[in-house]
Design an enzyme around this catalytic site. Structure first.
Site, short mmCIF file in Angstrom:
data_model
loop_
_atom_site.label_atom_id
_atom_site.label_comp_id
_atom_site.label_asym_id
_atom_site.label_seq_id
_atom_site.Cartn_x
_atom_site.Cartn_y
_atom_site.Cartn_z
N GLU A 1 2.03 -11.78 5.13
CA GLU A 1 1.03 -11.11 5.96
C GLU A 1 1.52 -11.20 7.41
O GLU A 1 1.37 -12.22 8.08
CB GLU A 1 -0.33 -11.79 5.83
CG GLU A 1 -0.93 -11.75 4.42
CD GLU A 1 -1.67 -10.44 4.13
OE1 GLU A 1 -1.48 -9.47 4.91
OE2 GLU A 1 -2.42 -10.40 3.15
N GLU B 1 -2.20 0.19 7.78
CA GLU B 1 -1.31 -0.87 7.30
C GLU B 1 -0.09 -0.30 6.60
O GLU B 1 1.03 -0.81 6.75
CB GLU B 1 -2.08 -1.80 6.37
CG GLU B 1 -1.27 -2.97 5.84
CD GLU B 1 -2.06 -3.86 4.90
OE1 GLU B 1 -1.48 -4.86 4.41
OE2 GLU B 1 -3.24 -3.55 4.62
N HIS C 1 0.84 -1.20 0.00
CA HIS C 1 0.00 0.00 0.00
C HIS C 1 0.87 1.25 0.00
O HIS C 1 1.99 1.24 -0.48
CB HIS C 1 -0.98 -0.05 1.17
CG HIS C 1 -1.77 -1.33 1.20
ND1 HIS C 1 -2.82 -1.59 0.34
CD2 HIS C 1 -1.61 -2.46 1.94
CE1 HIS C 1 -3.29 -2.80 0.57
NE2 HIS C 1 -2.57 -3.36 1.53
N HIS D 1 2.91 -7.14 4.08
CA HIS D 1 1.58 -6.61 4.38
C HIS D 1 1.21 -6.94 5.81
O HIS D 1 1.89 -7.68 6.51
CB HIS D 1 0.54 -7.22 3.43
CG HIS D 1 0.63 -6.72 2.02
ND1 HIS D 1 -0.32 -5.91 1.45
CD2 HIS D 1 1.57 -6.93 1.06
CE1 HIS D 1 0.02 -5.63 0.20
NE2 HIS D 1 1.16 -6.24 -0.05
#
Length: 257
Positions: free
Chosen positions: A143, A25, A11, A78
């Site tokens: 993740e 995030e 992101h 992430h």
């Protein structure tokens, strides 16, 4: 010639990623990506970044950057999220398919993160993700815990350095296993049960192992405390020790040199 890894902080810019109680995030991923990159550079890896500041690029742009740079590996970092807060916790890694070195690296990263305290949710196939589908090199999306899990956020904040180290170690262990990072003493093997920046974690793990009659020792180098068991002249002997440790519930990796 050093191997190159493109690190992608998920992101950024106008895309905050998942948000929970004001936590974004994109901020967590940037901080963690830069920390992982520093550790890899210290080990002689050529590190490239899709971003080092709070800017937006599409997943397609990031994939193309990696391709144009000719990177050998692509790692996207992430934080996970679930529809309802505090429903799930743990780490998982995503790959295009469960095959080859991408799968090995994803599994090694997960196992290292498990030693920090995360629940290991395993490796999942996600062929539809652009950064996995459009990159020309082995790629993994990590993740690093659920951003809407209070448990994972506490772990992330309190053990940030160890989490960065765990991801770096998972990458480096894969490269060593595949002969891409030279070892210092070919022909000898040891079984690593953990590597930490905090010596207290290493001391605790060593004590646990010694109580179970594993010959655990701690070595310190460049601020890292590694807990290993034995030095073996052959891979078969190291593998036998690794099997014993895994039966006892420990996540391990065989290291040459």
């Amino acid at each position: 010639m050093p191997y190159s890894i493109m690190l992608d902080a998920g992101h950024g810019g106008r895309d905050p990623g998942a948000v929970y109680n004001g936590r974004q995030e994109k901020d967590d991923t940037l901080a963690l990506t830069l920390a992982v990159g520093e550790l890899l550079q210290d080990r002689g890896v050529d590190v490239l970044y899709t971003r080092t500041t709070d800017v937006y690029e599409s997943p397609y742009q990031k994939a193309m950057e990696a391709n144009e740079a000719g990177a050998d590996f692509f790692i996207s970092i992430h934080r996970n999220s679930s529809p309802e807060p505090n429903t799930y916790s743990g780490v998982e890694s995503l790959v295009f398919d469960k095959y080859g070195i991408s799968l090995e690296m994803a599994e090694n990263i997960n196992e290292q993160l498990e030693t920090v305290g995360f629940v290991n949710l395993g490796v999942k196939e996600r062929p539809g993700l652009v950064v996995l589908r459009r990159t020309n090199m082995p790629s993994v999306l990590v993740e690093a815990g659920f951003i809407n899990s209070d448990t994972d956020n506490m772990l992330f904040d309190n053990n940030f350095d160890d989490i960065a180290l765990a991801i770096a170690e998972g990458i480096l262990n894969t490269l060593q296993m595949n002969g891409d990072v030279p070892s210092s003493a070919p022909g000898s093997y040891t079984v690593q049960a953990g590597a930490f920046r905090n010596s207290a974690y290493a001391d605790r793990l060593q004590q646990e192992l010694l109580e179970q009659d594993f010959p655990a020792v701690i070595s310190q180098n460049n601020g890292l405390y590694r807990v290993t068991t034995g030095t073996f002249p052959t891979l078969d002997e190291a593998a036998a020790m690794e099997r014993r440790l895994k039966r006892a519930g420990y996540q391990t990796v065989i290291v040459s040199g």
